[in-house]
Design a protein around this motif. Structure first.
Motif, PDB file in Angstrom:
ATOM      1  N   THR A  85      -1.469  -4.145   4.307  1.00  0.00           N
ATOM      2  CA  THR A  85      -2.337  -4.054   3.137  1.00  0.00           C
ATOM      3  C   THR A  85      -1.540  -4.002   1.838  1.00  0.00           C
ATOM      4  O   THR A  85      -0.561  -3.262   1.719  1.00  0.00           O
ATOM      5  CB  THR A  85      -3.231  -2.803   3.240  1.00  0.00           C
ATOM      6  OG1 THR A  85      -4.001  -2.882   4.441  1.00  0.00           O
ATOM      7  CG2 THR A  85      -4.170  -2.712   2.050  1.00  0.00           C
ATOM      8  N   SER A 120       0.815  -1.219   0.000  1.00  0.00           N
ATOM      9  CA  SER A 120       0.000   0.000   0.000  1.00  0.00           C
ATOM     10  C   SER A 120       0.847   1.267   0.000  1.00  0.00           C
ATOM     11  O   SER A 120       0.369   2.338  -0.366  1.00  0.00           O
ATOM     12  CB  SER A 120      -0.940   0.008   1.208  1.00  0.00           C
ATOM     13  OG  SER A 120      -0.207  -0.107   2.419  1.00  0.00           O
ATOM     14  N   GLU A 164       4.168   1.006   8.286  1.00  0.00           N
ATOM     15  CA  GLU A 164       3.161   1.461   7.331  1.00  0.00           C
ATOM     16  C   GLU A 164       3.796   2.049   6.078  1.00  0.00           C
ATOM     17  O   GLU A 164       3.239   1.963   4.990  1.00  0.00           O
ATOM     18  CB  GLU A 164       2.247   2.516   7.980  1.00  0.00           C
ATOM     19  CG  GLU A 164       1.200   1.940   8.899  1.00  0.00           C
ATOM     20  CD  GLU A 164       0.104   2.943   9.225  1.00  0.00           C
ATOM     21  OE1 GLU A 164       0.160   4.078   8.693  1.00  0.00           O
ATOM     22  OE2 GLU A 164      -0.798   2.595   9.998  1.00  0.00           O
ATOM     23  N   LYS A 206      -3.037  -0.756   7.997  1.00  0.00           N
ATOM     24  CA  LYS A 206      -2.567  -0.369   6.661  1.00  0.00           C
ATOM     25  C   LYS A 206      -1.239  -1.035   6.333  1.00  0.00           C
ATOM     26  O   LYS A 206      -0.953  -1.351   5.171  1.00  0.00           O
ATOM     27  CB  LYS A 206      -2.423   1.150   6.587  1.00  0.00           C
ATOM     28  CG  LYS A 206      -1.978   1.660   5.226  1.00  0.00           C
ATOM     29  CD  LYS A 206      -1.807   3.175   5.227  1.00  0.00           C
ATOM     30  CE  LYS A 206      -1.289   3.660   3.876  1.00  0.00           C
ATOM     31  NZ  LYS A 206      -1.057   5.129   3.878  1.00  0.00           N
ATOM     32  N   ALA A 232      -8.497  -0.853   5.982  1.00  0.00           N
ATOM     33  CA  ALA A 232      -7.705   0.376   6.077  1.00  0.00           C
ATOM     34  C   ALA A 232      -7.559   1.080   4.737  1.00  0.00           C
ATOM     35  O   ALA A 232      -7.438   2.306   4.682  1.00  0.00           O
ATOM     36  CB  ALA A 232      -6.319   0.060   6.642  1.00  0.00           C
ATOM     37  N   VAL A 233      -7.563   0.310   3.640  1.00  0.00           N
ATOM     38  CA  VAL A 233      -7.360   0.874   2.303  1.00  0.00           C
ATOM     39  C   VAL A 233      -8.446   0.327   1.378  1.00  0.00           C
ATOM     40  O   VAL A 233      -8.520  -0.890   1.178  1.00  0.00           O
ATOM     41  CB  VAL A 233      -5.969   0.511   1.745  1.00  0.00           C
ATOM     42  CG1 VAL A 233      -5.800   1.060   0.334  1.00  0.00           C
ATOM     43  CG2 VAL A 233      -4.867   1.039   2.658  1.00  0.00           C
TER      44      VAL A 233
END
Length: 578
Positions: free
Chosen positions: A573, A443, A551, A570, A529-530
């Motif tokens: 992700t 991410s 992150e 996140k 989260a995303v």
């Protein structure tokens, strides 16, 4: 007119004498030949041509600094031809180069989140203390301030004193309403050449001349081998009233990120600095505050009333929080820290003399973010992309942990790209594999692949490589919920999964294995989260994590499998790209 050491080599000194003796090359060579002094003739021709080549190279260097404000890191190659004859003497000085009327395009500065860069690198009085939270402090500063960024120079002016002017100009432009100021003695400013004056005009630098470099009647004033002159002239920056905040930076400080939060914090009234990369309590290459001429008056009082001693420091205040003397302690670094950070009798009397003792506040910032000086005391996983101001080292070190100047970092990236570009073109089969499924990204935007051919574990790395090198996420089949992480027909798997009893507690994501193996299977868990993102859960039940669960992981971050599959995180992700 060429302020470069290349003009002071023994070779040039020798040729200057020979050229003064032989005003015309032909006339000089003829008598020597008649005397059959062939070695002398040959030596003169070779050294004269070398002189010309070096002078032309020097001209190129100075012109480059004049036009850009920076030296190109690529070395100049000078290869004189022995057979070349110098027909006429070199005419000096050369005409000035053509100067652009506007600065070259300045670099973009990042605005990545502020992260912790160091551990135990900030101090208060006689003890270590937490570094100041710059963003919280900035909230007390003006939303649209009027600022100044200052340099200083002591001695004869030279083009080299503006080594990082491009990035400084970029930082000032991003701040808005910001002046660039150069502090110099009036006597030194009188030696400025037209070339330097044009540089000042080109980059919008205001000259601020002062009457003293060492505070008048200073008690400690060695006549030789002392760095106080170039350090203490910076005290004048504290008195540049009319700005919400002023910040001093050494000329070799490179601005890599936005300094707005720091300037807003300084405008709140705090005196800000950082420690040094060699154990100093304070590095005098950076400080910032709201300007007040009373600070200069307090410094003059302190200098007049307090002696320096190698064992007991300034005014007998000692060297705490350090165990003893540190580099620059007898100059600006010890002077500034004792006056502005120690609660000593000498600093109290100095600040009290101008009515500031009760209200004066000082704090230190994270050195690895705001005044980077080698990786000393920096956290091991510091992402160099988050450095805002880079001070040292000025030369490339080649260490994996060291954060370098941008030109060196970019050069390494370019070399790595060239290595990949030099490989044979991909086969038709590799190109077909490169179109399977979708490109897999973390991410934060990094791709997955081994760092080099032959490596057996995966890392997060830049996606700026040939598409066949980056991992793709591919459904295992139309009737299954499993996905495969593929590169060139092979798949990723869990390290040690060939023997579950020997598998590490947090195994790395390994490569390669046959895509038919059960160990290559992953499931996608929707991320909360995303939007559109997902977690990758291995068939063992563990999910793929960037090492330490970051992150915003830096390139070269390992990927591991961990039991935490929290869909709100996140850091866990991943996303698909076309």
């Amino acid at each position: 007119h060429l302020s470069t050491s290349v003009l002071h080599t023994p070779l040039l000194a020798q040729n200057s004498m020979e050229l003064s003796q032989w005003q015309d090359g032909r006339q000089a060579l003829q008598p020597a030949a008649e005397l059959h002094d062939y070695q002398r003739v040959q030596r003169f021709c070779m050294s004269a041509s070398a002189t010309l080549a070096l002078l032309l190279a020097a001209r190129g260097i100075v012109s480059q600094v004049f036009d850009t404000g920076e030296l190109n890191p690529e070395p100049l190659s000078v290869s004189p031809t022995p057979s070349t004859r110098l027909e006429t003497p070199v005419a000096l000085p050369w005409p000035a180069p053509v100067v652009s009327s506007a600065p070259s395009q300045v670099q973009a500065l990042h605005q990545l989140p502020l992260v912790q860069g160091c551990r135990n690198c900030c101090s208060e009085d006689d003890r270590n203390a937490p570094c100041l939270d710059v963003e919280s402090c900035a909230a007390a500063g003006p939303a649209k301030g009027h600022y100044a960024m200052a340099l200083s120079h002591w001695g004869r002016p030279s083009e080299g004193m503006l080594g990082s002017i491009k990035s400084m100009r970029a930082a000032a432009d991003l701040l808005g309403q910001t002046d660039l100021i150069m502090v110099m003695l009036k006597s030194d400013a009188e030696s400025m050449t037209p070339r330097i004056e044009k540089l000042f005009q080109k980059w919008g630098i205001k000259l601020h001349t002062v009457d003293w470099d060492v505070p008048p009647d200073m008690k400690h004033h060695p006549k030789t081998d002392w760095c106080g002159h170039q350090d203490l002239i910076r005290l004048h920056v504290l008195g540049l009233e009319g700005y919400d905040a002023v910040a001093y930076f050494d000329g070799d400080c490179e601005f890599q990120g936005d300094i707005t939060p720091m300037m807003r914090c300084a405008a709140s009234g705090k005196f800000l600095s950082t420690s040094g990369g060699m154990g100093e309590a304070l590095n005098v290459g950076f400080f910032a505050t709201r300007p007040d001429r009373r600070l200069v008056q307090a410094a003059v009082f302190f200098a007049r009333e307090n002696a320096y001693d190698h064992d007991t420091g300034w005014g007998g205040a000692g060297w705490a929080p350090n165990g003893g003397y540190y580099v620059g302690g007898e100059c600006g670094q010890g002077f500034f820290y004792t006056l502005f950070y120690r609660k000593s009798e000498g600093s109290r009397r100095a600040l009290q003399s101008v009515g500031l003792w009760e209200s004066f506040q000082s704090a230190q910032l994270d050195r690895c973010i705001w005044n980077y000086q080698t990786d000393s005391s920096c956290v091991e996983d510091l992402d160099c992309r988050h450095v805002r101001v880079h001070h040292k080292p000025t030369r490339e070190r080649g260490s994996e942990r060291e954060c370098d100047k941008l030109k060196f970092r970019k050069r390494r990236e370019k070399l790595l790209l060239q290595q990949y570009a030099s490989r044979p073109p991909p086969s038709e089969q590799e190109l077909r594999w490169a179109k399977e499924g979708h490109l897999l990204k973390h991410s934060a935007g990094l791709c997955l692949r081994p760092v080099e051919e032959g490596e057996t574990t995966l890392m997060l790395l830049s996606c700026a490589f040939p598409p066949e090198d980056n991992f793709r996420i591919v459904p295992q089949g139309s009737k299954t919920e499993f996905v495969l992480l593929k590169q060139n027909g092979k798949c990723a798997h869990s390290e040690g999964d060939e023997d579950p009893e020997m598998m590490p507690k947090e195994p790395k994501v390994a490569f390669p294995v046959s895509c038919e193996m059960a160990a290559a299977k992953f499931r996608k868990l929707p991320s909360k989260a995303v939007p559109g993102g997902f977690l990758l859960r291995h068939e063992t039940g563990s999910c793929i994590h960037p090492y330490e669960g970051q992150e915003d992981p830096r390139p070269n971050t390992d990927l591991i499998l961990h039991s935490d599959c929290n869909q709100d995180r996140k850091a866990l992700t991943f996303i698909e790209d076309a």
